[in-house]
Design a protein around this motif. Structure first.
Motif, mmCIF file in Angstrom:
data_model
loop_
_atom_site.group_PDB
_atom_site.id
_atom_site.type_symbol
_atom_site.label_atom_id
_atom_site.label_comp_id
_atom_site.label_asym_id
_atom_site.label_seq_id
_atom_site.Cartn_x
_atom_site.Cartn_y
_atom_site.Cartn_z
ATOM 1 N N ILE A 1 50.329 -55.813 -40.988
ATOM 2 C CA ILE A 1 51.462 -55.000 -40.533
ATOM 3 C C ILE A 1 51.801 -55.331 -39.075
ATOM 4 O O ILE A 1 52.967 -55.438 -38.706
ATOM 5 C CB ILE A 1 51.180 -53.501 -40.736
ATOM 6 C CG1 ILE A 1 51.217 -53.191 -42.244
ATOM 7 C CG2 ILE A 1 52.192 -52.637 -39.982
ATOM 8 C CD1 ILE A 1 50.819 -51.790 -42.616
ATOM 9 N N GLY A 2 50.774 -55.543 -38.252
ATOM 10 C CA GLY A 2 50.999 -55.935 -36.864
ATOM 11 C C GLY A 2 51.719 -57.270 -36.767
ATOM 12 O O GLY A 2 52.626 -57.452 -35.940
ATOM 13 N N PHE A 3 51.335 -58.215 -37.610
ATOM 14 C CA PHE A 3 52.010 -59.510 -37.665
ATOM 15 C C PHE A 3 53.478 -59.312 -38.034
ATOM 16 O O PHE A 3 54.374 -59.887 -37.417
ATOM 17 C CB PHE A 3 51.306 -60.434 -38.665
ATOM 18 C CG PHE A 3 52.022 -61.725 -38.914
ATOM 19 C CD1 PHE A 3 52.095 -62.706 -37.938
ATOM 20 C CD2 PHE A 3 52.620 -61.971 -40.145
ATOM 21 C CE1 PHE A 3 52.764 -63.906 -38.175
ATOM 22 C CE2 PHE A 3 53.284 -63.166 -40.387
ATOM 23 C CZ PHE A 3 53.356 -64.135 -39.396
ATOM 24 N N GLY A 4 53.724 -58.488 -39.044
ATOM 25 C CA GLY A 4 55.101 -58.191 -39.441
ATOM 26 C C GLY A 4 55.897 -57.585 -38.297
ATOM 27 O O GLY A 4 57.024 -57.998 -38.028
ATOM 28 N N ASN A 5 55.302 -56.627 -37.589
ATOM 29 C CA ASN A 5 55.976 -56.001 -36.454
ATOM 30 C C ASN A 5 56.313 -57.030 -35.386
ATOM 31 O O ASN A 5 57.403 -57.010 -34.819
ATOM 32 C CB ASN A 5 55.118 -54.887 -35.858
ATOM 33 C CG ASN A 5 55.040 -53.675 -36.758
ATOM 34 O OD1 ASN A 5 55.877 -53.471 -37.633
ATOM 35 N ND2 ASN A 5 54.019 -52.856 -36.565
ATOM 36 N N ASN A 6 55.375 -57.930 -35.103
ATOM 37 C CA ASN A 6 55.613 -58.983 -34.110
ATOM 38 C C ASN A 6 56.754 -59.910 -34.510
ATOM 39 O O ASN A 6 57.401 -60.505 -33.660
ATOM 40 C CB ASN A 6 54.352 -59.810 -33.864
ATOM 41 C CG ASN A 6 53.300 -59.039 -33.105
ATOM 42 O OD1 ASN A 6 53.594 -58.063 -32.419
ATOM 43 N ND2 ASN A 6 52.057 -59.476 -33.225
ATOM 44 N N MET A 7 56.964 -60.029 -35.809
ATOM 45 C CA MET A 7 58.033 -60.891 -36.322
ATOM 46 C C MET A 7 59.340 -60.109 -36.526
ATOM 47 O O MET A 7 60.296 -60.642 -37.072
ATOM 48 C CB MET A 7 57.598 -61.528 -37.646
ATOM 49 C CG MET A 7 56.409 -62.455 -37.539
ATOM 50 S SD MET A 7 56.711 -63.842 -36.453
ATOM 51 C CE MET A 7 58.065 -64.623 -37.296
ATOM 52 N N GLY A 8 59.352 -58.830 -36.138
ATOM 53 C CA GLY A 8 60.555 -58.011 -36.282
ATOM 54 C C GLY A 8 60.789 -57.531 -37.695
ATOM 55 O O GLY A 8 61.922 -57.236 -38.072
#
Length: 111
Positions: free
Chosen positions: A32-39
């Motif tokens: 989820i953090g990776f997704g957030n970093n990718m917008g």
């Protein structure tokens, strides 16, 4: 066992030492953090349910894919496009609101 999470042209690889005992909360937090970093907001996609099913489907595929992997593809999961790739790899794809696609690949452990 490796899990690749891909959004656009960026990826996150997570290695699991033991496919039967791992910290699911930490794994999902990383994804989820990776997704957030990718917008990309991927919280609502229920990946906390999908990823463990994919892991169970692939665990043991080293000697030939267990029926669990192929049955997951047949049954489907939400709006994910699931596919079995030769070699025991499970792939899940889902379009995202930001125009990108989320792709999750789970690879069996090959020694």
């Amino acid at each position: 066992m490796d899990i690749d999470v891909i959004i656009g042209n960026k990826s996150l690889t997570i290695s699991l030492e033991n496919a039967h005992r791992f910290d699911l909360a930490k794994l999902i937090e990383n994804v989820i953090g990776f997704g957030n970093n990718m917008g990309a907001d991927i919280k609502g996609l229920r990946i906390e349910k999908l990823i463990p099913r994919m892991i169970r489907g692939v665990a043991g595929c080293e000697g030939g894919c267990p029926s669990d992997a192929k049955s997951l593809v047949r049954e489907g999961f939400g709006n994910f496009n699931l596919s079995y790739v030769e070699g025991g790899i499970l792939k899940a794809e889902h379009p995202l609101d930001n125009g990108e696609h989320l792709q999750i690949k789970v690879f069996p452990e090959f020694d």
